[in-house]
Design an enzyme around this catalytic site. Sequence first.
Site, PDB file in Angstrom:
ATOM      1  N   ASP A 210       1.035  19.889 -20.247  1.00  0.00           N
ATOM      2  CA  ASP A 210       0.178  18.722 -20.412  1.00  0.00           C
ATOM      3  C   ASP A 210       0.974  17.803 -21.337  1.00  0.00           C
ATOM      4  O   ASP A 210       1.106  18.055 -22.526  1.00  0.00           O
ATOM      5  CB  ASP A 210      -1.160  19.147 -21.020  1.00  0.00           C
ATOM      6  CG  ASP A 210      -2.054  17.959 -21.332  1.00  0.00           C
ATOM      7  OD1 ASP A 210      -1.603  16.810 -21.184  1.00  0.00           O
ATOM      8  OD2 ASP A 210      -3.210  18.169 -21.745  1.00  0.00           O
TER       9      ASP A 210
ATOM     10  N   LYS B  91      -0.549   7.261 -23.131  1.00  0.00           N
ATOM     11  CA  LYS B  91      -0.008   7.564 -24.457  1.00  0.00           C
ATOM     12  C   LYS B  91       1.490   7.229 -24.462  1.00  0.00           C
ATOM     13  O   LYS B  91       1.869   6.090 -24.670  1.00  0.00           O
ATOM     14  CB  LYS B  91      -0.234   9.038 -24.811  1.00  0.00           C
ATOM     15  CG  LYS B  91      -1.665   9.380 -25.164  1.00  0.00           C
ATOM     16  CD  LYS B  91      -2.493   9.666 -23.963  1.00  0.00           C
ATOM     17  CE  LYS B  91      -3.842  10.268 -24.310  1.00  0.00           C
ATOM     18  NZ  LYS B  91      -4.709  10.360 -23.131  1.00  0.00           N
TER      19      LYS B  91
ATOM     20  N   PHE C 158      -6.742  20.483 -24.229  1.00  0.00           N
ATOM     21  CA  PHE C 158      -7.436  19.226 -24.501  1.00  0.00           C
ATOM     22  C   PHE C 158      -8.809  19.250 -23.806  1.00  0.00           C
ATOM     23  O   PHE C 158      -9.009  19.984 -22.851  1.00  0.00           O
ATOM     24  CB  PHE C 158      -6.589  18.034 -24.027  1.00  0.00           C
ATOM     25  CG  PHE C 158      -7.245  16.723 -24.330  1.00  0.00           C
ATOM     26  CD1 PHE C 158      -7.400  16.299 -25.635  1.00  0.00           C
ATOM     27  CD2 PHE C 158      -7.742  15.924 -23.309  1.00  0.00           C
ATOM     28  CE1 PHE C 158      -8.050  15.113 -25.920  1.00  0.00           C
ATOM     29  CE2 PHE C 158      -8.377  14.729 -23.590  1.00  0.00           C
ATOM     30  CZ  PHE C 158      -8.534  14.322 -24.896  1.00  0.00           C
ATOM     31  N   ASP C 159      -9.755  18.430 -24.286  1.00  0.00           N
ATOM     32  CA  ASP C 159     -11.137  18.566 -23.780  1.00  0.00           C
ATOM     33  C   ASP C 159     -11.271  18.313 -22.278  1.00  0.00           C
ATOM     34  O   ASP C 159     -12.024  19.001 -21.599  1.00  0.00           O
ATOM     35  CB  ASP C 159     -12.139  17.740 -24.594  1.00  0.00           C
ATOM     36  CG  ASP C 159     -11.848  16.261 -24.602  1.00  0.00           C
ATOM     37  OD1 ASP C 159     -10.713  15.882 -24.244  1.00  0.00           O
ATOM     38  OD2 ASP C 159     -12.723  15.475 -24.974  1.00  0.00           O
TER      39      ASP C 159
ATOM     40  N   TYR D 253       0.836  -1.208   0.000  1.00  0.00           N
ATOM     41  CA  TYR D 253       0.000   0.000   0.000  1.00  0.00           C
ATOM     42  C   TYR D 253       0.871   1.258   0.000  1.00  0.00           C
ATOM     43  O   TYR D 253       0.600   2.210  -0.720  1.00  0.00           O
ATOM     44  CB  TYR D 253      -0.904  -0.002   1.239  1.00  0.00           C
ATOM     45  CG  TYR D 253      -1.939   1.103   1.231  1.00  0.00           C
ATOM     46  CD1 TYR D 253      -3.222   0.862   0.763  1.00  0.00           C
ATOM     47  CD2 TYR D 253      -1.634   2.386   1.699  1.00  0.00           C
ATOM     48  CE1 TYR D 253      -4.190   1.865   0.741  1.00  0.00           C
ATOM     49  CE2 TYR D 253      -2.591   3.400   1.679  1.00  0.00           C
ATOM     50  CZ  TYR D 253      -3.860   3.134   1.201  1.00  0.00           C
ATOM     51  OH  TYR D 253      -4.803   4.131   1.188  1.00  0.00           O
TER      52      TYR D 253
ATOM     53  N   HIS E 153     -19.385  15.081 -26.188  1.00  0.00           N
ATOM     54  CA  HIS E 153     -19.164  14.159 -27.312  1.00  0.00           C
ATOM     55  C   HIS E 153     -19.097  12.696 -26.882  1.00  0.00           C
ATOM     56  O   HIS E 153     -19.372  11.807 -27.668  1.00  0.00           O
ATOM     57  CB  HIS E 153     -17.930  14.556 -28.134  1.00  0.00           C
ATOM     58  CG  HIS E 153     -16.621  14.310 -27.445  1.00  0.00           C
ATOM     59  ND1 HIS E 153     -16.254  14.957 -26.294  1.00  0.00           N
ATOM     60  CD2 HIS E 153     -15.600  13.481 -27.743  1.00  0.00           C
ATOM     61  CE1 HIS E 153     -15.058  14.540 -25.929  1.00  0.00           C
ATOM     62  NE2 HIS E 153     -14.634  13.638 -26.783  1.00  0.00           N
TER      63      HIS E 153
ATOM     64  N   ALA F 243       1.054  14.439 -22.289  1.00  0.00           N
ATOM     65  CA  ALA F 243       0.641  13.102 -22.729  1.00  0.00           C
ATOM     66  C   ALA F 243       1.545  12.535 -23.839  1.00  0.00           C
ATOM     67  O   ALA F 243       1.871  11.355 -23.847  1.00  0.00           O
ATOM     68  CB  ALA F 243      -0.807  13.145 -23.201  1.00  0.00           C
TER      69      ALA F 243
HETATM   70  C1  LIG Z   1      -3.338  16.126 -24.480  1.00  0.00           C
HETATM   71  C2  LIG Z   1      -4.137  15.322 -23.506  1.00  0.00           C
HETATM   72  N1  LIG Z   1      -4.252  15.736 -22.242  1.00  0.00           N
HETATM   73  C3  LIG Z   1      -4.945  15.034 -21.333  1.00  0.00           C
HETATM   74  C4  LIG Z   1      -5.595  13.874 -21.664  1.00  0.00           C
HETATM   75  C5  LIG Z   1      -6.399  13.140 -20.615  1.00  0.00           C
HETATM   76  O1  LIG Z   1      -5.806  11.935 -20.289  1.00  0.00           O
HETATM   77  P1  LIG Z   1      -6.636  10.650 -19.841  1.00  0.00           P
HETATM   78  O2  LIG Z   1      -7.431  10.180 -20.991  1.00  0.00           O
HETATM   79  O3  LIG Z   1      -5.586   9.685 -19.409  1.00  0.00           O
HETATM   80  O4  LIG Z   1      -7.499  11.057 -18.697  1.00  0.00           O
HETATM   81  C6  LIG Z   1      -5.499  13.407 -22.965  1.00  0.00           C
HETATM   82  C7  LIG Z   1      -6.193  12.152 -23.316  1.00  0.00           C
HETATM   83  O5  LIG Z   1      -6.624  11.824 -24.327  1.00  0.00           O
HETATM   84  C8  LIG Z   1      -4.761  14.156 -23.924  1.00  0.00           C
HETATM   85  O6  LIG Z   1      -4.656  13.768 -25.198  1.00  0.00           O
END
Ligand SMILES: Cc1ncc(COP(=O)(O)O)c(C=O)c1O
Length: 457
Positions: A214, A257, A124-125, A72, A449, A216
């Site tokens: 960010d 990713k 990102f969304d 843990y 979406h 990813a």
């Molecule tokens: C640029 C970017 N930021 C953040 C995220 C969010 O990550 P997660 O899907 O692991 O929550 C994504 C996911 O698609 C992304 O492409």
Amino acid sequence: MELPFAESWKIKMIEPIRKSTRSEREKWIKEANYNVFQLKAEQVYIDLLTDSGTGAMSDRQWAGIMLGDESYAGATSFLKMKDMITKITGFDYVLPTHQGRAAENVLFSCLIKAGDFIPGNSHFDTTKGHIESRKAFAIDCTIDEAKDTQLEVPFKGNVDPKKLEICLAEHHDKIPFVIVTITNNTAGGQPVSMENLREVRKIANKYKKPVLFDSARFAENAYFIKIREKGYQNKSIKEICKEMFTYADGMTMSAKKDALVNMGGFIATRSQEWYDCAKVFGIVYEGYITYGGMSGRDMNALAIGLDENTEFDMLETRIKQVEYLAQRLDEFGIPYQRPAGGHAIFVDAPKVLTYVPKEEFPAQTLTVELYLEAGIRGVEIGYLLADRDPVTRENRFGGLDLLRLAIPRRVYTNNHMDVIAVALKNVFDRRETITRGVKIAWEAEIMRHFTVKLQRL
Ligand SMILES: Cc1ncc(COP(=O)(O)O)c(C=O)c1O
């Protein structure tokens, strides 16, 4: 004769996939309310919905899974992951989360309050969702060139320094940090140059603001810097990553990713203040600070995946496959965001379906048509994903309307790329017969979406 390019790995395990008939697909997509997120995966032949968590792990990663330490607190798996993250990024403080949006949720709980402005490059969304759900505003400062899909610009994901400076000058007392997304997913998987990262840092310093990446697809971003930016050809990917992160105070990471795992994420930072606050929210939302929503075996796989995917050969294999698909689309004259992005091809839907009005969502319509054609699942990155303006509640038609074909890492072969290209060509050839799109029957208030229900017109 020069030997052709080939993958830097060979296949050890396979998973069968299944074709379907057009009439089966007609039924399935209707049942899914013309929203591909609502399809069953078994109803899909080639799945390009996302490159997130859909990659194939290596034998080393699977070996790491067997060696996971599930304690843990203080698990060796966490320490291995933390050491790898620190080695690659230079950030000493690491907080695991179960995925990228969880990292956003935890960190933004510390940093963002109602009325704040967060400048960045095409948030990102989920990032936008976590900003707007806190009644703050995401200010897009991406360079204008990113909006012209036919323009060949090497670093089309860049922040426009002028836009950033204007935003900071105007709202500096309401800006908790600047965010840079590497690579810029929403603008088409486009990279951000080292020069631009340096410049963003300089402007942020002028206003005494921290910078968050960010991250990813930071490794893919580093690959593009090596290939396209002067002065980096002889540097290793790991050296480039290290330099990139010197321009940030911290990062949120969706490890699904570029860390080559099916689930996972983290926050990493050099700021003890950020870390101390994030620890509290991390415990509330994710779990104790040495696992935060991940199991030990997953943290082992993440550490190994990060190591593997910050090597040139791995990235070259991946990005050349995306470029291969782009070349096939070029043969057929299909317009997409140029040059090809790191993780996906983004087809410019309004340029294909010229008769479908924006109010009927051309990119979503094209997504449905491609599925009907061959069982290929792409995704709309466009007007549906853009949600409504939080103040006026009007649809946001100002950005691009793209069909994204995201390529999972180490999963499909170039034969699959050929099938995708020809299926899209078939839709392209009958584009003038497609004159109507879709309308919204039900939608969620934010991030609609994923769950939207649509009717075909
Ligand atoms: C640029 C970017 N930021 C953040 C995220 C969010 O990550 P997660 O899907 O692991 O929550 C994504 C996911 O698609 C992304 O492409």
